[in-house]
Enzyme design. Sequence first.
Site, PDB file in Angstrom:
ATOM      1  N   GLY A   1       8.921   5.337   5.120  1.00 17.88           N
ATOM      2  CA  GLY A   1       7.651   4.762   5.560  1.00 17.88           C
ATOM      3  C   GLY A   1       7.383   4.912   7.042  1.00 17.88           C
ATOM      4  O   GLY A   1       6.247   4.953   7.476  1.00 17.88           O
ATOM      5  N   GLU A   2       8.433   4.987   7.830  1.00 23.42           N
ATOM      6  CA  GLU A   2       8.249   5.063   9.278  1.00 23.42           C
ATOM      7  C   GLU A   2       8.666   6.406   9.863  1.00 23.42           C
ATOM      8  O   GLU A   2       8.505   6.651  11.053  1.00 23.42           O
ATOM      9  CB  GLU A   2       9.058   3.938   9.954  1.00 23.42           C
ATOM     10  CG  GLU A   2       8.519   2.547   9.607  1.00 23.42           C
ATOM     11  CD  GLU A   2       9.524   1.453   9.853  1.00 23.42           C
ATOM     12  OE1 GLU A   2      10.693   1.621   9.436  1.00 23.42           O
ATOM     13  OE2 GLU A   2       9.159   0.427  10.455  1.00 23.42           O
TER      14      GLU A   2
ATOM     15  N   GLY B   1       0.822  -1.205   0.000  1.00 25.91           N
ATOM     16  CA  GLY B   1       0.000   0.000   0.000  1.00 25.91           C
ATOM     17  C   GLY B   1       0.854   1.253   0.000  1.00 25.91           C
ATOM     18  O   GLY B   1       0.352   2.376   0.005  1.00 25.91           O
TER      19      GLY B   1
ATOM     20  N   GLY C   1      14.944   5.822   3.991  1.00 21.42           N
ATOM     21  CA  GLY C   1      13.634   5.307   4.386  1.00 21.42           C
ATOM     22  C   GLY C   1      12.660   6.412   4.739  1.00 21.42           C
ATOM     23  O   GLY C   1      13.020   7.421   5.339  1.00 21.42           O
TER      24      GLY C   1
END
Lengths: 327, 746
Positions: free
Chosen positions: B706-707, B484, B704
């Site tokens: 996403g977090e 997603g 990164g």
Amino acid sequence: MKLFDYARADSVATAARDGAVPGARFIAGGTNLLDLMKLQVETPETLIDISRLPLTAIEEREDGGLTIGALVPNSDLAADPRVIERYPVLSRALLAGASGQLRNKASTGGNLLQRTRCYYFYDPATPCNKREPGSGCSAIGGENRILAILGTSDQCIATHPSDMAVAMRALEAVIVTQKPDGDRRRIAIGDFYRLPGATPEIENVLEPGELITHVELPAAPEGRQTYRKVRDRASYAFALVSVAGIVAVEGGRITAAHLAFGGLGPMPWRNEAVEAALVGQEPTDAAFHAAADALLANARGFGSNDFKIPLTRRTLVATLRELTQEG
Amino acid sequence: MFGFGKDDTNALTMNQPHPDSLLDTGVQGVISKPLDRVDGPKKVTGTATYAAEYAIENIAHGVLVSATQGHAKIKSIDADAVKAIPGVIDVITDYDTFIRNSQQGGETSAPTQGVRTIDYFGEIIAIVVAESFEVARDAAKRLKVDYEPLDDAAFDYEANKDKAEPAPDGLIKGHYDQGDFDKAFENAPVKIDVTYTTPSQNSAAMEPHASIAVWDDGALTLYGAYQMPTSDAQQLAKALGVAQSKVRIISRYIGGGFGSKLGIAPESVAAAIAAKQLGRPVKAVMLRQQVFDATVRRSNTEQRMRLGAEAGGRIVALGHESITSNLPDEDFFEPVGIGTHFLYGGENRRINHDVVRLNWTLSGSMRAPGEAVGMVGMECAMDELAEAIGMDPIALRKVNDPQQDPELKVPYSSRNLTRSLEEGAKHFGWDQRQAPGQRREGDWLIGMGVAAACRSNQLQQSAAKVELHPDGSATVSSAMTDIGTGSYTIMAQIAAEILGLPIEKVTMSLGDTNDPPAAGSGGSWGAASAGSAVYLAAERVREKLAKAMGVKAEDLTLKDGMAIGDNRSVPLAELVGKDGLSAIGEIKPGQQEKQFNQASYGAHFAEVGVNVVTGEVRVRRMLGVFAAGRVLNAKTARSQCLGGMTFGIGTALTEELIHDPRTGKLVNHDLAEYHVPVNADVPQLEVHFLDERDIHANPIHAKGIGELGISGAAPAVVNAIYNATGVRVREMPVTLDKLLDHLPAL
């Protein structure tokens, strides 16, 4: 889900007759019943589908009120111009409940008959006197943040989850039913629900097969209306506390007050002593606190829901201020 | 075929910086653009096939059976009564092979197996298989299980926390001490000593865990909803005792994971065993309550924060000591202090992790394990320290923004914390912030809060294949997943940019372990890892095109399906030949991650209103400023941050798994009573990215993301609540009951 039979009712009379068979349950929107069936909290033998009965009208009454068909969806009722204009407390309460999709499916009659959202009632792996009489109450001594502080018993501390019914209680709605023998009853909403006592599995006065066909709203009482719902998130959460209020002020004094509460008890809660503490008084904080004193005189917390007692007081006082402030 | 092997491999180990990137020299102009998701039309039209939706002939429906005890031995299961129900095919209780709990992400060993002894309420102990889902579910409910309760159960955190022991060293050290923390703290001119707690949480992904197991001649194909198919297939093979080559996982579309689908969950093993025993395909979808009870939870945390500082704000002693919980015999612990290790300076440090063993659901990774909750302690403590010193909280953070990693003494590969704070402050109107409890609008007390964002960057070994077909279109394939996040889209963009193709000319194939192995989606490494693999594969294909055209690769320009060089312009289709061109790219982490501390940074700003009557908290606006290297797709990157910030609102205000201390039972195991934020809880969120490249991270220069959006979001909200009310609530979530007693009398 346990296997069940399904029959579609073609008239109110046949619905009431078929509904009287042991193990039969009516289904309209199914927004609560189907969830409970999946969990096997409810295990009907037969579902009587009433969703196509001609009970979807909202009609004017001679007394200036409205008669609402039991199958009027919550969305339609909330959006009805007459409801918005004359009963804003009801429209607001409806819109404070559930989600758009659920309100489209949920019926007026079904909303009155929602089961409690007690965590333990929902989980057949745990004891619950309402689900399985005599098995015990897991909520007492367990997690009870969302449960009742008024009207509880040693067997059950469940709350009634409806918002709509709270507004209807303040509006003194009348629930119209038809029994299997064809008799019709008009039941004041104040007489409709039962306290849990030693039989928490019995939640209202309906007899087997007795079908809610309409809800009558008398002409709206004088006064300003509001519905205040306090909850853990901004939408799609049941009330921790809610207040449906209709208060009239004339000549600097409160002349009428109708107040009902959600999230506090096993039924949409009304205590006439609260209203009596207000009528005839000047709209002051002292009077509002006296009303809260009357409401909470017998309130009892069970641990994680203790906060509801001060929360109710504060919400009531603030709601009364809002309803009585000038301008 | 110009002398190239069809599938030769372009491998890169990140031992050196990679300053040049084809993404900077490409002229197709698709990289970083806010393109719509390439998989979007399929998802909105219902034609993206999720794990449970594969139409398989002769499939049987399995429903898992949950234990109704929290710590017990199974004496017997009365299967016969249930087998007599019409439509029931079998009840399968493979006590030894069924897995007790999910496996942690990335592990290549089997999960803990054996379910005869129940270790937590809701543990999966059997699967009932029937001709229909409805019959299977009914039969599962009716299955009678005889238990013998065990008397050494630990269901209550408070009653057991004294038994906490140091965590085993893992991703980070269980206990870490540097300098002389005790002395430095004692002598610090300003100090705070406060304890924050966060409750257990659940990922609550929209799609429940689901598997369809199909055996064919001793080989298993499992259609699953998994984030890391490559390692999941290894876990599954070991759990089943079959060769790894005999297990294929297909996870093409995943309805959210947030960590809960990193490792295999009980439904996969149960479905595989049932399918094998019955000789027909079996589908098993976990019920929502089972997802809560029997996958993974984020551990509850208790965090003692001790900060000692000089009067000017410089931290001299930094203590972050946490207690978390997990099942007995599990190595994973919530790495609460993972960000604390490198976020701020301070010579004397103590970052300790203790674990108490509880009979609760396995704890494991949930979005930003460590930072998501550890930064509540760290960043709220910074807010308290700023107040104790009498300093602006942004100024305090800038004073403590170190020039190098304070523990490893290595440089940061790229770090824009201070710039994020400064740009955010300007944009948010931080200068309008008032003293605590001063700003009121009607019944609402208004406050602003800030917190840093940081999330360590990881590169994981990953491979991808790029094929350029004779018609000039391309296919990218990898066992990477898109849960997603936008992997499909950014991987297509990378290939399109390098090969000079319109995005429509790139077909994606993800989530199949028959394709080149990849690390999957977890730890925010997916885009950088799989994206770099695509980069390397496309780079090699590009070299082949140059060779075919007779020019040097550096003299080749690729755009809109044309190869341009040496004053010629040739359609790609003419260069690829009748068999097409292809290459595999493979990236591996190397010395760069040891020589540099690699992490993404940012700053969160929140404005909240607190109702003065009820204590209800409503977030009014939030801004996140992030620096995470190259942004590969401005739209999907923004969406990742919006989702993270929304999770942060949940952590701050609503999300809490409640265990009944008498039974260990999770009482609010559904989406009605486990409160994730709904739309009405989430105001307009703003996201800004700073322009940044990280040449030490990977060839695409991305880190990164996403977090990053969740890391620090919750403490910004909590600090805003303090600014609004003057009340410090140190117990998450900040529900209204925790504020009520501190609000002005009515």
